[in-house]
Scaffold this active site. Structure first.
Site, mmCIF file in Angstrom:
data_model
loop_
_atom_site.group_PDB
_atom_site.id
_atom_site.type_symbol
_atom_site.label_atom_id
_atom_site.label_comp_id
_atom_site.label_asym_id
_atom_site.label_seq_id
_atom_site.Cartn_x
_atom_site.Cartn_y
_atom_site.Cartn_z
ATOM 1 N N ASP A 1 30.615 19.255 -1.078
ATOM 2 C CA ASP A 1 30.770 17.835 -1.615
ATOM 3 C C ASP A 1 29.802 16.867 -1.197
ATOM 4 O O ASP A 1 29.785 16.619 -0.137
ATOM 5 C CB ASP A 1 32.207 17.441 -1.260
ATOM 6 C CG ASP A 1 32.780 16.303 -1.899
ATOM 7 O OD1 ASP A 1 31.807 15.474 -2.166
ATOM 8 O OD2 ASP A 1 33.703 15.643 -1.640
ATOM 9 N N LYS B 1 28.301 5.737 -3.717
ATOM 10 C CA LYS B 1 27.707 5.150 -2.429
ATOM 11 C C LYS B 1 26.101 4.789 -2.376
ATOM 12 O O LYS B 1 25.764 3.741 -1.994
ATOM 13 C CB LYS B 1 28.109 5.960 -1.321
ATOM 14 C CG LYS B 1 29.581 6.501 -1.526
ATOM 15 C CD LYS B 1 30.672 5.771 -1.166
ATOM 16 C CE LYS B 1 32.082 6.433 -1.950
ATOM 17 N NZ LYS B 1 33.104 6.159 -1.100
ATOM 18 N N TRP C 1 38.925 14.177 2.749
ATOM 19 C CA TRP C 1 39.126 13.064 1.570
ATOM 20 C C TRP C 1 40.382 13.425 1.016
ATOM 21 O O TRP C 1 40.528 14.705 0.379
ATOM 22 C CB TRP C 1 37.922 12.962 0.847
ATOM 23 C CG TRP C 1 38.066 12.083 -0.153
ATOM 24 C CD1 TRP C 1 38.026 10.680 0.011
ATOM 25 C CD2 TRP C 1 37.697 12.062 -1.840
ATOM 26 N NE1 TRP C 1 38.231 9.991 -1.531
ATOM 27 C CE2 TRP C 1 37.780 11.059 -2.563
ATOM 28 C CE3 TRP C 1 37.599 13.175 -2.540
ATOM 29 C CZ2 TRP C 1 37.877 10.543 -3.649
ATOM 30 C CZ3 TRP C 1 37.265 12.893 -3.966
ATOM 31 C CH2 TRP C 1 37.508 11.786 -4.546
HETATM 32 N N1 PMP Z 1 34.159 13.130 -2.116
HETATM 33 C C1 PMP Z 1 34.144 12.581 -1.136
HETATM 34 C C2 PMP Z 1 34.118 13.008 0.355
HETATM 35 C C3 PMP Z 1 34.216 11.020 -0.934
HETATM 36 O O1 PMP Z 1 34.450 10.521 0.063
HETATM 37 C C4 PMP Z 1 34.378 10.464 -2.495
HETATM 38 C C5 PMP Z 1 34.489 8.917 -2.421
HETATM 39 N N2 PMP Z 1 35.286 8.130 -2.053
HETATM 40 C C6 PMP Z 1 34.234 11.139 -3.480
HETATM 41 C C7 PMP Z 1 33.851 12.725 -3.305
HETATM 42 C C8 PMP Z 1 34.219 10.822 -4.870
HETATM 43 O O2 PMP Z 1 33.090 10.029 -5.329
HETATM 44 P P1 PMP Z 1 33.236 9.097 -6.574
HETATM 45 O O3 PMP Z 1 33.715 8.011 -6.314
HETATM 46 O O4 PMP Z 1 31.810 9.242 -7.123
HETATM 47 O O5 PMP Z 1 34.209 9.877 -7.628
#
Ligand code: PMP
Length: 402
Positions: free
Chosen positions: A215, A251, A133
């Site tokens: 994560d 999500k 990410w």
């Molecule tokens: N880690 C990963 C792997 C993600 O894909 C995301 C969201 N795209 C996050 C963390 C962060 O999530 P949030 O929108 O709750 O900050």
């Protein structure tokens, strides 16, 4: 002249820039496969019915107010988040060794972890998967880490996990590095280690004295089963390891803009737990002072009520199953078109994304010719596919590949 005359326009944030381009596009059949958010089969955002239900209860509850939450967040939320992660009655929870700090989304949890590990444990090197990410690097850079290193993860030729490369890179890490591991539904590859592979990975991390930062942004999205998706975290806890988990409810609750996250802190004693929590509180005080209420209250209401919890589990499953169906449909369409290449990875990968293997030139063809927006690395959000647009997308992939 302005005081800001020397401030340059920053480079665009890819995923948001894609959405802006998509919104400007007037082509009727345009598709946005970029942003990682769930869509219904009508291509619409979905407010989970169980979330609406909790929100109605909250709106009717006149005892609620808008006072500040504690610096560490809503206690009922933090406890519920930990229970969801580790399962009911996990020994580390019963023995009072786990703490949760409510954060601004998963991003806030990662940033808090980065700050704590830098300030308190003097960490300076972090390992992220290649690819990962996009924000992992930025978060740790912003927290002042001098080295953001990569471990191999994706075997592009075989479209699978490069376990050998991963273990080799972890084995060669300097002592005491931090390592970020995706708990499940790896973003962007949609490829997770098996249970046996997890054991090998954790063995090496232990041998190299790495600090594990898990994560966990997609619990429920990988298999549709919340417990199964927590395997890695529960396994690590069962080995008596001290580690952190950055949890996001963006999500699995569809609470994207409510910034609902939690940093779970697994320690080896109630005393250590207290020390870590209070230091985290001081860091939070300086970053955002205290967290926002709404998303956490929704999650706590649902997770602490058995009937609502059951309802939520069903709705997570609906999302996971719709994604699986889209994988199947896209795969079948590509097969029936005879698109060159193997496309099994589309059905083998799990979670929200598919790492298509499309080259930059092919991605550009998708965007410029077909009005289909996706990340340059070839990641597509499977939930943005619907029974209505999957054929259009498959045809565009076919045209881009041949
Ligand atoms: N880690 C990963 C792997 C993600 O894909 C995301 C969201 N795209 C996050 C963390 C962060 O999530 P949030 O929108 O709750 O900050």
């Amino acid at each position: 002249a302005s005081l800001f005359a020397d401030v340059e326009v920053a480079p665009a944030i890819e995923v948001f820039a894609l959405t802006a381009k998509y919104n400007e596009d007037t082509f009727a059949e345009k598709v946005n496969l970029g942003v990682g958010a769930y869509r219904t089969d009508d291509g619409k955002p979905w407010v989970l019915p169980v979330v609406r239900n909790a929100e109605s209860q909250m709106a009717a509850d006149l005892t609620l107010n808008h006072e500040y939450l504690p610096v560490a967040g809503l206690p009922a939320y933090r406890e519920a988040a930990i229970r969801l992660l580790l399962g009911d009655g996990h020994p580390v929870v019963v023995e009072n060794k786990v703490e949760g700090i409510q954060t601004l989304g998963g991003t806030g949890a990662l940033r808090l972890a980065a700050e704590f590990l830098k300030q308190m444990l003097k960490k300076d090197v972090v390992y992220v998967s290649n690819p990962t990410w996009g924000n992992h690097r930025g978060i740790f850079k912003a927290a002042g880490y001098s080295q953001i290193k990569e471990y191999r993860y994706w075997d592009a030729a075989n479209r699978s996990l490069d376990l050998k490369g991963m273990l080799e890179d972890l084995k060669n890490s300097p002592d005491n590095s931090v390592v970020i591991l995706h708990t499940c539904a790896h973003n962007p590859t949609g490829t997770d280690p098996t249970e046996d592979q997890w054991k090998q990975i954790i063995d090496v991390c232990q041998e190299r004295k790495m600090f594990l930062l898990m994560d966990c942004a997609y619990q429920g999205f990988a298999s549709g089963d919340l417990d199964k998706d927590a395997f890695a975290v529960r396994y690590i806890a069962s080995r008596g390891i001290e580690f952190f988990v950055a949890q996001s409810f963006s999500k699995n609750f569809g609470l994207y803009n409510e910034r609902t996250g939690n940093l779970s802190i697994i320690t080896n004693s109630p005393d250590v737990k207290l020390r870590v929590r209070t230091q985290c509180e001081l860091i939070v005080r300086k970053m955002w002072s205290n967290p926002s209420n709404h998303g956490a209250r929704v999650v706590a209401t649902v997770l602490n009520n058995p009937a609502l919890y059951d309802e939520w589990k069903q709705q997570v499953l609906i999302m996971a199953n719709r994604i699986k169906l889209m994988r199947q449909l896209l795969y079948e369409k590509l097969r029936s078109l005879g698109t060159p290449g193997t496309w099994e990875h589309v059905i083998k990968q799990i979670g929200m994304f598919s790492f298509t293997g499309l080259s930059l030139r092919q991605v550009e063809n998708m965007m410029n010719k077909h009005h289909i927006y996706l990340l340059k690395e070839g990641r597509i959000n499977m939930c943005a596919l619907t029974t209505k647009n999957v054929e259009y997308v498959a045809n565009a992939i076919h045209d881009s590949v041949i």
